[in-house]
Design an enzyme around this catalytic site. Structure first.
Site, PDB file in Angstrom:
ATOM      1  N   THR A 188       0.585  -0.856  -0.071  1.00  9.53           N
ATOM      2  CA  THR A 188       0.040  -0.256  -0.156  1.00  9.53           C
ATOM      3  C   THR A 188       1.046   1.094  -0.287  1.00  9.53           C
ATOM      4  O   THR A 188       2.213   0.921   0.589  1.00  9.53           O
ATOM      5  CB  THR A 188      -0.578   0.277   1.003  1.00  9.53           C
ATOM      6  OG1 THR A 188      -0.295   0.555   2.160  1.00  9.53           O
ATOM      7  CG2 THR A 188      -2.395  -1.490   1.339  1.00  9.53           C
ATOM      8  N   GLU A 333      -6.188  -4.222  -1.627  1.00  3.97           N
ATOM      9  CA  GLU A 333      -5.691  -5.302  -1.337  1.00  3.97           C
ATOM     10  C   GLU A 333      -7.045  -6.125  -1.659  1.00  3.97           C
ATOM     11  O   GLU A 333      -6.901  -7.080  -1.223  1.00  3.97           O
ATOM     12  CB  GLU A 333      -6.430  -4.756   0.568  1.00  3.97           C
ATOM     13  CG  GLU A 333      -5.775  -4.282   1.092  1.00  3.97           C
ATOM     14  CD  GLU A 333      -4.793  -2.940   1.148  1.00  3.97           C
ATOM     15  OE1 GLU A 333      -4.925  -2.440   1.886  1.00  3.97           O
ATOM     16  OE2 GLU A 333      -6.001  -2.261   0.264  1.00  3.97           O
ATOM     17  N   LYS A 440     -18.069  15.576   9.865  1.00  7.24           N
ATOM     18  CA  LYS A 440     -19.418  15.765  10.663  1.00  7.24           C
ATOM     19  C   LYS A 440     -19.388  17.360  10.855  1.00  7.24           C
ATOM     20  O   LYS A 440     -18.692  17.853  11.737  1.00  7.24           O
ATOM     21  CB  LYS A 440     -19.162  15.508  11.532  1.00  7.24           C
ATOM     22  CG  LYS A 440     -20.129  14.413  12.976  1.00  7.24           C
ATOM     23  CD  LYS A 440     -19.934  13.946  13.520  1.00  7.24           C
ATOM     24  CE  LYS A 440     -21.171  13.177  14.515  1.00  7.24           C
ATOM     25  NZ  LYS A 440     -21.391  11.895  15.528  1.00  7.24           N
ATOM     26  N   TRP A 445     -23.440  14.414   8.563  1.00  5.31           N
ATOM     27  CA  TRP A 445     -22.295  13.848   7.301  1.00  5.31           C
ATOM     28  C   TRP A 445     -21.917  14.572   6.452  1.00  5.31           C
ATOM     29  O   TRP A 445     -23.512  14.415   6.039  1.00  5.31           O
ATOM     30  CB  TRP A 445     -22.171  12.547   7.653  1.00  5.31           C
ATOM     31  CG  TRP A 445     -21.961  12.350   9.444  1.00  5.31           C
ATOM     32  CD1 TRP A 445     -22.801  11.331   9.426  1.00  5.31           C
ATOM     33  CD2 TRP A 445     -20.500  11.221   9.595  1.00  5.31           C
ATOM     34  NE1 TRP A 445     -22.100  10.873  10.432  1.00  5.31           N
ATOM     35  CE2 TRP A 445     -20.694  10.648  10.806  1.00  5.31           C
ATOM     36  CE3 TRP A 445     -19.509  11.901   9.240  1.00  5.31           C
ATOM     37  CZ2 TRP A 445     -20.416  10.601  11.358  1.00  5.31           C
ATOM     38  CZ3 TRP A 445     -18.400  11.486   9.866  1.00  5.31           C
ATOM     39  CH2 TRP A 445     -18.469  10.626  10.966  1.00  5.31           C
TER      40      TRP A 445
END
Length: 577
Positions: A188, A333, A440, A445
């Protein structure tokens, strides 16, 4: 319980070498064209590619490389890199592709963590190798992907790839190996902490190639001319170096020159029909096309992934240039493809505006990928296209654990992606944000991705990032960080007004700041962690009480304004955990 009846089919392992062997046998005269680092062009066929990959396998075995040991690469998209893909994994070693755009300290960590035995590198990375070699004592040798005539003058002792291959004839049979043995190692990008390794198997690699080539995915065939612009050092170029040979497609490998003009000229010269890359690369291509007044004569479709495709970019390619955009989502992944946008026959009969909305999402999962969204306590949430939560996935091409770790990241057998998303009744995925990037405000949100997509739709904006600012009353408020197009002019007030009819009022960013460039990770994604650090002391106008702040004039009824956007009965399920 009665034992199940076993089938009576041949037990043939799924191996990476079979992909290239298939292309060499049945599409042996199909071309692989590369722009070489040395400055010229190279052309040969799948049949010649397999012969040279076998010569590399012989050479590595002669060097003492054992099955399971790692052989690393620092290389652009080219024929020698392709040979390394197959020449290492083909005899049971592991091909470890390293992103040279990472910080040298990260690269040294990766090489040592992977315990790479040999490193093959393009000559453009010679200075980097000189810097890394003293930090990587376990590496037995460094091999320049060139011939002796172009081998760079370096402090580090290096050999040339062509000299390495010279004594070997390619008279080599690919061994029969366990399909569950390791094939490729990809790390990654490591934006926080040390990079982590995803160790793929031969089985997962072949299954991923099958899934990627399907009509509802990349849709590759022997009629295609495929140019992967996404680097081969980045998650195996999204599996295209495997899916291309599987389909018998011609490959065009662009090397290191990825500017708009170079890509366009190569596409036209080789009659490219399909390409794939990240949004930042396509921004350069679009800018060149507009400036030069150019048109595509062969390009039919392209995959845009790595980060969310701005709707304005999708519209430009489809409406202005007639190129079908396949919006894709995935992760290292996941090998990496997770979902792609391909409309069904029924969806193609819907009004254009509805089709466009679907294309702006991340599409349906490919075969073998299962998805779910979860809320508080791991509770699975409904697929209604509205409720959003944490996205979890599982499948034969999804990691079970990271390389050389004892603990698994899985939760009840599912991999948590770190994305916040919705799924509709037909399984169409819409990534609304990364869980760490969602904002937030006042208990509700705000999607940073949605605000960024609106910003880049403005004709004066080249690139934008939206991050959260701490706020004394509303917890967080959005800040828009903008790069203007060359010679374009736009003010903070004009950009904020641009949002007026596109989002609810409390979503409008508190402030806009203009910068010359945005920080990106080594894979081209916006580096919001850096931006949050850079602007952490910036005070939102609403915290100062500025009259022109979007929230100032509604401060008395802001709570109602927030609540009005989310019915009380939905609020608990719509808020991610």
């Amino acid at each position: 319980m009665t034992a199940s009846l076993q089938g009576q089919m041949m037990d043939m392992p799924l191996t990476v070498s079979a992909l290239l062997a298939h292309a060499a046998r049945f599409y042996g005269t199909v071309e692989i064209v590369s722009r070489r680092i040395e400055g010229d062009w190279h052309r040969y066929t799948y049949r010649e590619c397999e012969r040279r990959a076998k010569r590399l396998a012989q050479a590595l075995i002669a060097l003492g490389v054992e099955p399971g040991e790692r052989v690393a690469t620092f290389a652009w998209n080219g024929y020698r890199h392709l040979e390394t893909y197959y020449g290492t994994a083909g005899f049971g070693a592991v091909c470890h592709t390293i992103n040279p755009r990472l910080f040298p300290e990260q690269i040294a960590f990766i090489i040592n963590h992977a315990q790479d035995r040999y490193v093959l590198f393009d000559i453009t990375f010679a200075p980097l190798v000189d810097r890394l070699a003293p930090q990587c004592p376990q590496v037995r040798g460094w091999i320049a992907l060139t011939d002796d005539a172009h081998r760079p003058d370096m402090r580090t002792p290096v050999s040339s790839y062509e000299t390495l291959l010279a004594p070997h004839d390619g008279a080599f049979d690919w061994p029969r190996i366990d399909e569950r043995s390791a094939s490729y190692l990809c790390y990654t990008s490591g934006t926080t902490g040390h990079p982590k390794g995803a160790l793929y198997t031969h089985r997962s690699t072949v299954l991923h190639a099958y899934g990627a080539a399907l009509p509802n995915a990349l849709g590759l065939s022997a009629r295609d001319v495929v140019m992967p612009v996404v680097p081969m050092f980045h998650v195996n170029a999204w599996g295209i170096p495997h899916a291309g040979p599987l389909a018998g497609a011609k490959l065009v490998l662009p090397g290191k020159d990825l500017d708009g003009r170079s890509l366009y000229e190569l596409m036209e010269a080789e009659r490219v029909t399909f390409s794939a890359g990240v949004p930042t690369v396509w921004l350069g291509l679009l800018a060149y096309m507009k400036e030069a007044g150019a048109r595509f004569s062969s390009l039919e479709r392209m995959v845009i992934g790595g980060s969310a495709c701005p709707p304005a970019m999708l519209r430009a390619f489809e409406d202005d240039y007639g190129v079908e955009v396949i919006h894709a989502w995935g992760m290292t992944e996941m090998s990496p493809l997770g979902s792609l946008v391909k409309l069904t026959g029924e969806e193609r009969r819907r009004p254009p505006a509805e089709q466009r909305k679907l294309r702006e999402k991340q599409g349906r999962a490919g075969f073998g990928v299962e998805m779910k969204i979860v809320g508080d306590g791991g509770r699975e949430l409904p697929w209604d296209g509205v409720t959003f939560g944490d996205l979890h996935v599982r499948g034969p091409c999804v990691i079970d654990r990271y390389y050389r770790t004892d603990t698994s990241p899985l939760i009840d057998g599912w991999f948590p992606t770190g994305d916040v998303a919705t799924l509709d009744a037909d399984g169409c995925l819409h990534i609304t944000d990364r869980s760490k990037d969602v904002i937030k405000s006042g208990g509700e949100w705000i999607s940073s991705i949605d605000l960024e997509n609106i910003a880049v739709a403005h004709p004066a904006v080249a690139e934008a990032a939206c991050i959260a600012l701490a706020h004394p009353r509303w917890n967080e408020r959005p800040l828009l960080v903008v790069v203007k197009r060359p010679d374009a002019q736009v003010t903070r007030e004009e950009l904020l007004a641009f949002y007026a009819d596109k989002v609810v009022k409390w979503w409008i960013p508190d402030d806009v700041v203009f910068v010359d460039e945005l920080p990106h990770t080594a894979t081209g994604k916006l580096q919001k962690l850096t931006l949050r650090e850079q602007w952490r002391d910036h005070v939102p106008p609403s915290a100062r009480g500025d009259a022109d702040c979007p929230l100032t004039d509604v401060s008395t009824d802001l709570n109602a304004d927030h609540a009005g956007c989310v019915p009380p009965s939905d609020r608990a399920t719509r808020s991610p955990p």
